[in-house]
Write a protein that holds these residues in place. Structure first.
Motif, PDB file in Angstrom:
ATOM      1  N   ASP A 169      25.747  11.251  20.820  1.00  0.00           N
ATOM      2  CA  ASP A 169      25.097  10.312  20.725  1.00  0.00           C
ATOM      3  C   ASP A 169      26.000   9.646  21.522  1.00  0.00           C
ATOM      4  O   ASP A 169      25.108   8.428  21.059  1.00  0.00           O
ATOM      5  CB  ASP A 169      25.735  10.703  18.640  1.00  0.00           C
ATOM      6  N   GLU A 170      27.197   9.147  21.452  1.00  0.00           N
ATOM      7  CA  GLU A 170      27.943   8.644  21.645  1.00  0.00           C
ATOM      8  C   GLU A 170      27.389   7.914  23.548  1.00  0.00           C
ATOM      9  O   GLU A 170      26.912   6.889  23.354  1.00  0.00           O
ATOM     10  CB  GLU A 170      29.126   7.854  21.990  1.00  0.00           C
ATOM     11  N   GLU A 171      26.693   9.253  24.500  1.00  0.00           N
ATOM     12  CA  GLU A 171      26.264   8.243  24.995  1.00  0.00           C
ATOM     13  C   GLU A 171      25.061   7.798  25.180  1.00  0.00           C
ATOM     14  O   GLU A 171      24.428   7.001  25.624  1.00  0.00           O
ATOM     15  CB  GLU A 171      26.256   9.994  26.170  1.00  0.00           C
ATOM     16  N   ASP A 172      24.373   8.256  23.952  1.00  0.00           N
ATOM     17  CA  ASP A 172      22.893   7.213  23.860  1.00  0.00           C
ATOM     18  C   ASP A 172      23.305   6.221  23.470  1.00  0.00           C
ATOM     19  O   ASP A 172      22.092   5.599  23.783  1.00  0.00           O
ATOM     20  CB  ASP A 172      21.943   8.368  22.826  1.00  0.00           C
ATOM     21  N   LYS A 173      23.698   6.312  22.807  1.00  0.00           N
ATOM     22  CA  LYS A 173      24.568   4.617  22.009  1.00  0.00           C
ATOM     23  C   LYS A 173      24.522   4.000  23.049  1.00  0.00           C
ATOM     24  O   LYS A 173      24.161   2.303  23.097  1.00  0.00           O
ATOM     25  CB  LYS A 173      25.771   4.772  21.725  1.00  0.00           C
ATOM     26  N   GLY A 174      24.958   4.444  24.391  1.00  0.00           N
ATOM     27  CA  GLY A 174      25.219   3.304  25.472  1.00  0.00           C
ATOM     28  C   GLY A 174      23.780   3.259  25.944  1.00  0.00           C
ATOM     29  O   GLY A 174      23.284   1.876  26.718  1.00  0.00           O
ATOM     30  N   LEU A 175      22.763   4.321  26.293  1.00  0.00           N
ATOM     31  CA  LEU A 175      21.681   3.722  27.583  1.00  0.00           C
ATOM     32  C   LEU A 175      21.338   3.058  25.922  1.00  0.00           C
ATOM     33  O   LEU A 175      20.408   1.853  26.885  1.00  0.00           O
ATOM     34  CB  LEU A 175      20.907   5.074  27.078  1.00  0.00           C
ATOM     35  N   LYS A 176      21.294   2.878  24.547  1.00  0.00           N
ATOM     36  CA  LYS A 176      20.547   2.033  24.169  1.00  0.00           C
ATOM     37  C   LYS A 176      21.007   0.919  24.000  1.00  0.00           C
ATOM     38  O   LYS A 176      20.436  -0.366  23.659  1.00  0.00           O
ATOM     39  CB  LYS A 176      21.254   1.875  22.271  1.00  0.00           C
ATOM     40  N   PHE A 177      21.962   0.125  24.373  1.00  0.00           N
ATOM     41  CA  PHE A 177      22.609  -0.902  24.616  1.00  0.00           C
ATOM     42  C   PHE A 177      21.892  -1.007  26.015  1.00  0.00           C
ATOM     43  O   PHE A 177      21.294  -2.545  26.378  1.00  0.00           O
ATOM     44  CB  PHE A 177      24.078  -1.073  24.949  1.00  0.00           C
ATOM     45  N   LEU A 178      21.825  -0.809  26.975  1.00  0.00           N
ATOM     46  CA  LEU A 178      21.160  -0.799  28.061  1.00  0.00           C
ATOM     47  C   LEU A 178      19.859  -1.376  27.641  1.00  0.00           C
ATOM     48  O   LEU A 178      19.261  -1.839  28.469  1.00  0.00           O
ATOM     49  CB  LEU A 178      21.577   0.156  29.178  1.00  0.00           C
ATOM     50  N   MET A 179      18.987  -0.224  27.395  1.00  0.00           N
ATOM     51  CA  MET A 179      17.616  -1.152  26.438  1.00  0.00           C
ATOM     52  C   MET A 179      17.619  -2.326  25.567  1.00  0.00           C
ATOM     53  O   MET A 179      16.882  -3.438  26.272  1.00  0.00           O
ATOM     54  CB  MET A 179      17.544   0.026  25.718  1.00  0.00           C
TER      55      MET A 179
END
Length: 543
Positions: free
Chosen positions: A329-339
């Motif tokens: 979940d925390e890694e996915d949060k970073g990818l969403k910020f990148l989006m």
């Protein structure tokens, strides 16, 4: 495995040299005990530690690495070497050296079990008496003396004065738990039975134990009497490597010399600081050697692809996702910020603050570290080029739900490359289409490519161009959305080999294209070819 064993032995050799040259003559016995235990353990652990800050890893492109194919007349023609990384899972034969390794470990375990059973046999057949929390075992028809955990073995032929002196000595062994140290090295002797340095470690630890026990035992006893007890005994010590013997001929002189030695000055403690640069250097080596291996394994990508720093970090993120197989979940949060960074024309203060908080988190995973590094690179660079944006979108397509139906990714969907590890349906040879599972199709696909190259590569090219020996050819290509072989490139020591490799790959039949989320996609491949040409007239060349 072999490289790991070599590293362990090399590190232990360095640590032992430091101990013998700088430390073993000092009277800092407890420090030396920690040094021997710690350095032996560190030597085993360090090869597994890879610190990102000590290496400059060349990010791998997210590409399918096929097994290398061996071609030529130096060995059997048309055979495939499956020892490199491959996406087909198959059992590997047990090599002869591995058989010897495990056989040696088994024999070491049996030897250890025999020695343990011998200890229990002595405990069972000799009378015991309690001495506080300890047990005194009276060895019949013996004048030996040694300890094992909270058992002290004393021969019945020892007189009262000798027993009292020896008992003080052996009690120190028991209280200091010296048996645990020796058992630790017994475990290392099982795992690394072939490594003589482990036996040297145990020998030095056993000697050190005697120094510690002697130093504490003579505090309230006349040293001359103690020396006399050491020198006048009939030496009958049991040959068991994990006990602390009182009488051992090879140690007597060393023990007396150390008892007479003046206490080391405190300033000499600085010698232990040599460990800091030594361990640091070992960490740098083990981390950088991983980088070297990565470069050697992926020389095709390094040679044929030059990417910007942002694009390289994107590929590193893709590779890490492939390695770990999922995203937290925390890694996915970073990818969403990148989006959001890519979608927004300008960074709003809230997003900037969220990214800052994300970057300052403690205990980040390796994937989170790379994502944060990407954020920092974007900030340092100050802008995102069209090529960088394309690379980022190719990543987000793979990690974002509904990306294949999002108009934001419409342009990239035409050229996005889907890795083998996540693709729904892999590209396949037409003859492999009847197979049911993805794994079966992958195996059939790989075999088809390798067989095709083996059968169609012009083996006469070596003689025609005067090539002798082993030549490595690296090829990368893609299977597009129509199943065609496109973007074929190669790198080899000779241009004729490069041209031949490209020709052969281009003759591959039209494939059934890969599909992901119901859409046909492009899939990249990497293929190493090993071409061997034997010298027909070696004698002529010598003459």
């Amino acid at each position: 495995m072999v490289h790991y064993i070599i590293q362990v032995a090399a590190f232990q050799l360095v640590f032992l040299l430091i101990y013998d040259v700088l430390l073993k003559r000092e009277t800092f016995f407890n420090w030396n005990r920690v040094y021997l235990m710690g350095s032996a353990l560190i030597s085993v652990i360090i090869p597994f530690i890879k610190i990102d800050g000590f290496k400059e890893v060349v990010p791998q492109k997210f590409i399918i690495n096929l097994p290398e194919v061996l071609i030529g007349n130096a060995t059997q023609n048309n055979q495939t070497n499956l020892q490199l990384e491959t996406l087909i899972t198959e059992s590997k034969p047990l090599f002869e050296w591995e058989t010897i390794l495990y056989l040696g470990m088994l024999l070491a375990i049996l030897g250890f079990a025999f020695k343990i059973s011998k200890m229990f046999w002595m405990l069972a057949r000799n009378p015991k008496s309690k001495h506080g929390k300890l047990f005194i075992v009276k060895l019949q028809n013996s004048n030996a003396a040694f300890s094992f955990f909270h058992y002290i073995f004393l021969g019945e032929y020892l007189n009262d004065n000798e027993r009292a002196s020896i008992l003080k000595h052996e009690i120190v062994h028991v209280k200091e738990k010296h048996t645990l140290d020796l058992l630790f090295f017994e475990v290392l002797r099982i795992l690394f039975w072939f490594n003589p340095l482990v036996y040297m470690y145990q020998n030095r630890m056993m000697t050190l134990h005697e120094f510690i026990a002697d130093a504490k035992a003579v505090k309230n006893e006349d040293k001359s009497t103690y020396y006399k007890n050491l020198l006048t005994q009939v030496f009958e010590t049991k040959n068991i490597s994990f006990i602390n013997p009182f009488f051992k001929q090879s140690l007597i002189k060393k023990r007396i010399v150390m008892l007479q030695k003046s206490k080391s000055k405190q300033v000499h403690l600085f010698k232990y600081t040599v460990l800091i640069p030594m361990v640091f250097g070992m960490l740098v080596y083990t981390s950088s050697i991983q980088n070297l291996n990565a470069q050697q394994t992926n020389n095709t990508d390094v040679a044929l692809n030059k990417n910007s720093p942002i694009s390289e970090l994107v590929w590193a993120i893709k590779r890490q996702i492939q390695v770990q197989g999922n995203v937290s979940d925390e890694e996915d949060k970073g990818l969403k910020f990148l989006m959001k960074i890519v979608k927004d024309d300008s960074l709003n203060p809230e997003l900037v603050n969220n990214v800052k908080v994300y970057a300052n988190q403690k205990n980040k995973t390796q994937l989170m570290e790379i994502i944060v590094e990407l954020f920092n690179q974007i900030q340092t660079q100050g802008h995102i080029t069209s090529e960088d944006e394309k690379a980022i979108k190719s990543l987000l397509i793979l990690t974002t739900d509904g990306a294949f139906d999002d108009p934001f990714f419409a342009n990239e969907l035409e050229s996005v490359e889907i890795p083998f590890s996540v693709i729904d349906q892999v590209p396949v040879f037409p003859s492999c289409d009847s197979l049911e599972t993805n794994d079966e199709r992958k195996a059939c696909m790989v075999k088809g490519i390798l067989d095709h190259v083996s059968k169609n590569f012009n083996t006469k090219i070596g003689k025609e161009n005067g090539l002798v020996g082993t030549q490595r050819i690296n090829v990368i290509f893609k299977i597009d959305k129509e199943g065609h072989i496109v973007d074929v490139r190669s790198r080899a020591p000779h241009s004729a080999l490069e041209a031949e490799a490209i020709r052969v790959i281009k003759t591959l039949p039209k494939m059934i294209p890969g599909e992901h989320k119901g859409k046909k996609v492009i899939v990249p491949y990497s293929l190493p070819i090993i071409f061997q040409e034997q010298d027909d007239n070696p004698q002529d060349k010598k003459e």
